[in-house]
Design a protein around this motif. Structure first.
Motif: not given
Ligand SMILES: Nc1ncnc2c1ncn2[C@@H]1O[C@H](COP(=O)(O)OP(=O)(O)OP(=O)(O)O)[C@@H](O)[C@H]1O
Ligand SMILES: [Mg+2]
Length: 453
Positions: A308, A346, A344, A448, A348
């Motif tokens: 992500d 991530r 996961r 994904a 950001h």
């Protein structure tokens, strides 16, 4: 007598005197003269008392107050008591200040009292020796004008003193100082500088030793691995006892080479604490590669690995170091998450900076181990780590890399539920990539991808 009671007595006297004067005036039929005489005398008496009070105050109230009657006696008594209390407090304060100065003057650590803007207000003798402060010239000067180390100036500006700062002394480059800044009172700060030359020297000896030993081990290990690989191709190697022995020797030599390489990398990272060169890294591309490798590594374990990312978010830094740090976290997540678990990745940004987060639904870590995870060779479960091929150097490398990029590594974990490792990077290290706006939404998001899809 208390001021309240005296005040009531004074009012009673004034009222009684007034009534007496009115009666006297009426008796002699000269009411106005009687009242005027009474008021004038009362005023004159107060003026005299006022003068005596003024005289006593201007002489510094060092002697007991002058004798007085009525309300003035109570007033002077109250003032005298107040004065004595203030003087006592001042004496106590002076004694405390003297004790503080005497003890800080005797401290081997340099101690500097700073004002709101870093202006120097007071310092002890050690500060003259270690930081080169001079009396009286440096009083009122800004500390950043005297200690010009860029990291020190940066920390002063940001007020970021969560970690002590190690710099060489402005007086003598061979002296190493560990600096700490602590807020004391409102708008006042204490700068403490400790001479840690001996510790730094020991640390240097340790670093040199590890680097030299690792370096010296590299060549013999490569030679051993080379010979073992050659022997593995020999027909005799497929017969007992070599059939079992040689692959073991080969595997252990490979592991040792891995440890040596990790130790050399750590030594290099420690040697230059600051990043010397920075490049702009498209983190998304890097994470796509890591994601692909992670799925291959997961193999039979069939983890669900989600990516992500913010594709426009880039980072300034050293590509190889960041790749190594991010891969380490992802490999750990795969190693310590049972079959079918979810991982996961991530990437950001927010107002605090940019963040790379690896969360897993793995075995988790007990809280008592978390502060020690980034120490070299620290493993929670040595048996398990050995099984998975871990040596306990991975997180030490991650921490060094992140720190060199001005960031911080945080670890959250719950036993049996999973862990989250986050690399936080400061705002100055990230940037936004120019990307053409997409015209059509993509029907399928390859980022994904999971094993299930
Ligand atoms: N995601 C995770 N979940 C649970 N425990 C973890 C996780 N990551 C690290 N650990 C624990 O922290 C320890 C230290 O991790 P580190 O990466 O430093 O060493 P390692 O993985 O054992 O070896 P390597 O040097 O090959 O990375 C591990 O041994 C493991 O016990
Ligand atoms: Mg690891």
């Amino acid at each position: 007598m208390s001021l309240n009671r005296s005040w009531r007595a004074e009012l009673t006297v004034v009222a009684a005197g007034g009534v007496a004067l009115v009666l006297l005036g009426l008796w002699y039929e000269h009411l106005a003269v009687a009242l005027l005489t009474g008021v004038t005398s009362y005023l004159a008496w107060h003026l005299v008392q006022l003068y005596r009070l003024y005289d006593w105050l201007t002489r510094g109230c060092v002697t007991p107050p002058p004798d007085a009657k009525g309300i003035w006696a109570a007033l002077l008594c109250e003032l005298w008591r107040g004065q004595r209390r203030t003087r006592k407090r001042k004496r106590k304060l002076r004694r405390a200040l003297r004790r503080f100065k005497e003890s800080t003057a005797a401290l081997p650590e340099a101690t500097v009292v700073l004002g709101l803007y870093g202006e120097i207000e007071w310092w002890n003798a050690a500060a003259e020796q270690l930081l080169g402060l001079r009396r009286p010239d440096d009083r009122g000067q800004r500390i950043a004008n005297l200690i010009r180390h860029p990291e020190f100036v940066r920390r002063l500006e940001l007020g970021d003193w969560r970690q002590p700062l190690v710099i060489s002394s402005p007086v003598d480059a061979n002296i190493w100082l560990t600096l700490n800044l602590v807020p004391t009172a409102k708008h006042k700060y204490l700068l403490l500088a400790q001479n840690t030359t001996r510790l730094q020297h020991l640390d240097q000896v340790r670093r040199d030793f590890v680097a030299n030993v690792s370096h010296e081990l590299r060549t013999p290990l490569t030679v051993i691995s080379g010979y073992v690989e050659a022997l593995l191709d020999h027909p005799e190697a497929r017969k007992p006892p070599w059939k079992h022995v040689l692959p073991q020797v080969h595997e252990q030599a490979r592991r040792m080479r891995g440890i040596v390489e990790d130790l050399l990398l750590l030594s290099r990272l420690e040697l230059d604490r600051e990043l010397t060169s920075e490049e702009e890294i498209a983190v998304t591309t890097l994470l796509r590669q890591i994601h692909k490798e992670a799925m291959e590594l997961s193999g039979e374990a069939r983890h669900r690995i989600l990516l992500d990312v913010d594709p426009q978010l880039g980072l300034r830094g050293n590509r190889n170091e960041l790749r190594s740090a991010f891969s380490n976290l992802v490999v750990n997540a795969i190693r310590y998450t049972p079959t079918g678990g979810e991982i996961r990745l991530r990437w950001h940004a927010d107002t605090q900076g940019a963040h790379f987060c690896v969360s897993d639904t793995g075995v988790g870590i007990e809280a008592r181990h978390i502060p020690r995870l980034t120490e070299r060779f620290y493993r929670v479960d040595v048996g398990r780590s050995r099984e998975t091929g871990g040596t306990g150097l991975g997180l030490a490398i991650v921490k060094h890399v992140v720190t060199r990029h001005g960031g911080e590594l945080t670890i959250e974990s719950t036993v049996g539920k999973g862990s989250t490792f986050t690399c936080h990077f400061p705002v100055r290290h990230f940037y936004w990539l120019e990307i053409e706006p997409r015209l059509e939404p993509e029907p399928f998001n390859p980022l994904a991808l999971t094993h299930d899809e």
